[in-house]
Design a protein around this motif. Structure first.
Motif, PDB file in Angstrom:
ATOM      1  N   THR A 107       0.991  -1.242  -0.058  1.00 49.09           N
ATOM      2  CA  THR A 107      -0.057   0.023  -0.059  1.00 49.09           C
ATOM      3  C   THR A 107       0.780   1.219   0.078  1.00 49.09           C
ATOM      4  N   ALA A 108       1.741   1.313   0.889  1.00 46.86           N
ATOM      5  CA  ALA A 108       2.540   2.460   0.879  1.00 46.86           C
ATOM      6  C   ALA A 108       3.432   2.898  -0.300  1.00 46.86           C
ATOM      7  N   THR A 109       4.106   1.778  -0.656  1.00 50.19           N
ATOM      8  CA  THR A 109       4.897   2.178  -2.086  1.00 50.19           C
ATOM      9  C   THR A 109       4.326   2.337  -3.018  1.00 50.19           C
ATOM     10  N   ALA A 110       2.815   1.786  -3.239  1.00 45.41           N
ATOM     11  CA  ALA A 110       2.131   2.281  -4.373  1.00 45.41           C
ATOM     12  C   ALA A 110       1.546   3.832  -4.104  1.00 45.41           C
ATOM     13  N   ASN A 111       1.287   4.294  -2.871  1.00 45.37           N
ATOM     14  CA  ASN A 111       0.911   5.569  -2.927  1.00 45.37           C
ATOM     15  C   ASN A 111       2.149   6.394  -2.974  1.00 45.37           C
ATOM     16  N   ASP A 112       3.261   6.123  -2.647  1.00 45.12           N
ATOM     17  CA  ASP A 112       4.450   6.613  -2.850  1.00 45.12           C
ATOM     18  C   ASP A 112       4.838   7.225  -4.335  1.00 45.12           C
ATOM     19  N   LYS A 113       4.549   6.061  -5.219  1.00 51.06           N
ATOM     20  CA  LYS A 113       4.439   6.126  -6.558  1.00 51.06           C
ATOM     21  C   LYS A 113       3.900   7.213  -7.148  1.00 51.06           C
ATOM     22  N   ALA A 114       2.627   7.496  -6.690  1.00 50.16           N
ATOM     23  CA  ALA A 114       1.634   8.432  -7.070  1.00 50.16           C
ATOM     24  C   ALA A 114       2.155   9.806  -6.645  1.00 50.16           C
ATOM     25  N   PHE A 115       2.522   9.768  -5.422  1.00 49.57           N
ATOM     26  CA  PHE A 115       3.008  11.121  -4.781  1.00 49.57           C
ATOM     27  C   PHE A 115       4.183  11.520  -5.576  1.00 49.57           C
ATOM     28  N   ASP A 116       5.207  10.553  -5.747  1.00 48.56           N
ATOM     29  CA  ASP A 116       6.409  11.202  -6.729  1.00 48.56           C
ATOM     30  C   ASP A 116       5.901  11.789  -8.052  1.00 48.56           C
ATOM     31  N   ALA A 117       4.807  11.141  -8.753  1.00 46.93           N
ATOM     32  CA  ALA A 117       4.245  11.703  -9.964  1.00 46.93           C
ATOM     33  C   ALA A 117       3.732  13.077  -9.640  1.00 46.93           C
ATOM     34  N   LEU A 118       2.925  13.085  -8.412  1.00 44.48           N
ATOM     35  CA  LEU A 118       2.258  14.685  -8.096  1.00 44.48           C
ATOM     36  C   LEU A 118       3.342  15.797  -8.063  1.00 44.48           C
ATOM     37  N   GLN A 119       4.559  15.229  -7.651  1.00 41.11           N
ATOM     38  CA  GLN A 119       5.733  16.200  -7.342  1.00 41.11           C
ATOM     39  C   GLN A 119       5.934  16.921  -8.609  1.00 41.11           C
ATOM     40  N   THR A 120       5.910  16.452  -9.726  1.00 38.69           N
ATOM     41  CA  THR A 120       6.138  16.745 -11.153  1.00 38.69           C
ATOM     42  C   THR A 120       4.943  17.738 -11.893  1.00 38.69           C
ATOM     43  N   MET A 121       3.966  17.803 -11.144  1.00 38.88           N
ATOM     44  CA  MET A 121       2.868  18.572 -11.736  1.00 38.88           C
ATOM     45  C   MET A 121       2.885  19.870 -11.225  1.00 38.88           C
ATOM     46  N   ARG A 122       2.712  20.854 -11.953  1.00 34.06           N
ATOM     47  CA  ARG A 122       2.597  22.370 -11.774  1.00 34.06           C
ATOM     48  C   ARG A 122       1.171  22.470 -11.038  1.00 34.06           C
ATOM     49  N   TRP A 123       0.062  21.896 -11.633  1.00 36.36           N
ATOM     50  CA  TRP A 123      -1.215  22.116 -11.207  1.00 36.36           C
ATOM     51  C   TRP A 123      -1.560  20.756 -10.692  1.00 36.36           C
ATOM     52  N   GLN A 124      -1.534  20.320  -9.358  1.00 34.35           N
ATOM     53  CA  GLN A 124      -1.744  19.045  -8.879  1.00 34.35           C
ATOM     54  C   GLN A 124      -3.321  18.944  -8.806  1.00 34.35           C
ATOM     55  N   PRO A 125      -3.720  18.019  -8.877  1.00 35.77           N
ATOM     56  CA  PRO A 125      -5.115  17.612  -8.518  1.00 35.77           C
ATOM     57  C   PRO A 125      -5.262  17.368  -6.928  1.00 35.77           C
ATOM     58  N   ALA A 126      -6.520  17.516  -6.445  1.00 37.11           N
ATOM     59  CA  ALA A 126      -6.547  16.888  -5.097  1.00 37.11           C
ATOM     60  C   ALA A 126      -6.696  15.424  -5.071  1.00 37.11           C
ATOM     61  N   VAL A 127      -6.042  14.750  -4.158  1.00 37.18           N
ATOM     62  CA  VAL A 127      -5.832  13.487  -4.087  1.00 37.18           C
ATOM     63  C   VAL A 127      -6.312  12.962  -2.743  1.00 37.18           C
ATOM     64  N   ARG A 128      -7.130  11.854  -2.942  1.00 35.49           N
ATOM     65  CA  ARG A 128      -7.482  10.917  -1.600  1.00 35.49           C
ATOM     66  C   ARG A 128      -6.700   9.595  -2.061  1.00 35.49           C
ATOM     67  N   THR A 129      -6.504   8.856  -0.685  1.00 31.76           N
ATOM     68  CA  THR A 129      -5.968   7.516  -0.702  1.00 31.76           C
ATOM     69  C   THR A 129      -7.049   6.505   0.178  1.00 31.76           C
ATOM     70  N   ALA A 130      -7.438   5.394  -0.598  1.00 25.47           N
ATOM     71  CA  ALA A 130      -8.481   4.537   0.092  1.00 25.47           C
ATOM     72  C   ALA A 130      -7.571   3.703   1.018  1.00 25.47           C
ATOM     73  N   PRO A 131      -8.057   3.511   2.230  1.00 23.65           N
ATOM     74  CA  PRO A 131      -7.409   2.764   3.155  1.00 23.65           C
ATOM     75  C   PRO A 131      -7.805   1.448   2.912  1.00 23.65           C
ATOM     76  N   ALA A 132      -6.672   0.718   3.730  1.00 26.99           N
ATOM     77  CA  ALA A 132      -6.703  -0.842   3.727  1.00 26.99           C
ATOM     78  C   ALA A 132      -8.226  -1.508   4.045  1.00 26.99           C
ATOM     79  N   TYR A 133      -8.887  -2.393   3.417  1.00 28.23           N
ATOM     80  CA  TYR A 133     -10.067  -2.925   3.882  1.00 28.23           C
ATOM     81  C   TYR A 133     -10.174  -4.332   4.247  1.00 28.23           C
ATOM     82  N   PHE A 134      -9.324  -4.524   5.092  1.00 28.72           N
ATOM     83  CA  PHE A 134      -9.083  -5.933   5.725  1.00 28.72           C
ATOM     84  C   PHE A 134     -10.409  -6.188   6.741  1.00 28.72           C
ATOM     85  N   GLU A 135     -10.915  -5.322   7.140  1.00 26.13           N
ATOM     86  CA  GLU A 135     -12.000  -5.655   8.009  1.00 26.13           C
ATOM     87  C   GLU A 135     -13.327  -5.228   7.472  1.00 26.13           C
TER      88      GLU A 135
END
Length: 345
Positions: free
Chosen positions: A156-184
């Protein structure tokens, strides 16, 4: 003095701003593009270079990775991928299934005007390429959905990390939410429990035990605070309570260990080898940590696991598939996505 007759500077040309939309990105682990040595090596290098996955000091790990591992492991892994490769589409099952999940979710969300896509943490389609495309389509609100029921820094964390890395390159960033784990999540527990009950009912034999085999992790990661181990056990406990099964009917094991370090136990392969010696001759097994069937389920469990169990004296073995893009599985994903889009839709 009047400036009325002086020329005015026209605003610079710029591309039109697209109409604002909401985007959903399903994130999964990744896959090589083909089964040949170079394709698998390229994938493994990206995967095993991730410090979230391998926390060993780089000065120690890199010579091992670029020396021994990337010289020999791609050929072995490529052979394993070839056993389960979708030859018609010339893709791995993981990519085929994740695309199907994306297309079906897009159909369900079409009336809401939501753009749905998928990305892989390692390999293609890359997270950056998908987020760039979504931004160009006008998605100024994006929900990231890591398709890992149980949270781990290695998934989960590294998947989100990769998305955040991409956001750093954007001049106009979108608003972003991350879905939590759904184990329960009650819906996940219900759908998973139903898939187990229906899967067992469809078998020509009654299993002595049903194994929930989760992807493994070094014990050291647990000691450092990763909640994955506890969440795996909670998922199985909640499913067992939902099914109203006795404790001994549904057990937990951990698969896919790598390297000489101690990983979470009990090990799936060792368990499958030991069970027949203890009189357990008929088993069914599933992999609740995976949202889509892949090499770890189709080759490691359904093929290698069966071979291990039968050679040890087992009589009946069955693999129960992941939820994949089944109607119930898609109901669960849609419900989760709509909940996490609350206030945006």
């Amino acid at each position: 003095m009047s400036n009325q007759n002086q020329p005015r500077h026209a605003p610079p040309d710029h591309p039109p701003v697209p109409q604002q939309k909401i985007g959903v990105v399903l994130l999964n682990l990744g896959t090589p593009d083909a089964t040949d040595y170079l394709s698998v090596r390229r994938y493994l290098k990206e995967f095993l270079s991730d410090p979230r996955v391998i926390e060993t000091n780089k000065l120690v790990w890199w010579p091992i990775l670029n020396g021994v591992i990337l010289s020999f492991r791609p050929q072995k892994s490529g052979h394993a991928y070839a056993q389960i490769w979708d030859k018609e589409r010339n893709e791995s099952p993981l990519r085929v299934i994740t695309r199907a999940q994306t297309e079906k979710l897009a159909e369900r969300m079409a009336e809401d005007g939501v753009v749905v896509d998928f990305a892989m943490r390692y390999g293609n389609p890359s997270t950056k390429s998908v987020l760039d495309r979504m931004q160009q389509q006008g998605c100024q609100k994006i929900l990231l959905v890591p398709l890992y029921p149980q949270y781990s820094a290695t998934t989960t964390a590294t998947a989100n990390d990769k998305a955040f890395d991409a956001l750093q390159t954007m001049r106009w960033q979108p608003a972003v939410r991350t879905a939590p784990a759904y184990f329960e999540d009650p819906k996940y527990i219900q759908v998973l429990g139903d898939s187990i009950r229906d899967g067992v009912a469809a078998l020509p034999f009654e299993p002595d035990v049903v194994i929930t085999s989760y992807h493994g992790m070094p014990v050291e990661y647990l000691k450092r605070g990763d909640p994955y181990h506890c969440q795996c056990y909670k998922t199985t406990r909640l499913v067992r309570e939902y099914l109203d099964w006795p404790k001994e009917k549904l057990m937990v094991t951990f698969q896919s260990r790598f390297g000489p370090t101690q990983w979470l136990e009990p090990y799936t392969d060792v368990t499958l080898e030991e069970l027949p010696k203890n009189g357990v001759k008929k088993v069914a097994i599933l992999a609740p940590a995976f949202s889509a069937d892949c090499i770890e389920t189709l080759e490691e469990i359904a093929m290698q696991g069966k071979e291990t169990f039968m050679e040890a004296g087992g009589e009946e073995f069955a693999y129960i598939p992941c939820l994949n893009d089944s109607p119930a599985g898609m109901d669960m994903i849609e419900a989760m996505v709509r909940r996490e889009l609350g206030g945006w839709l």
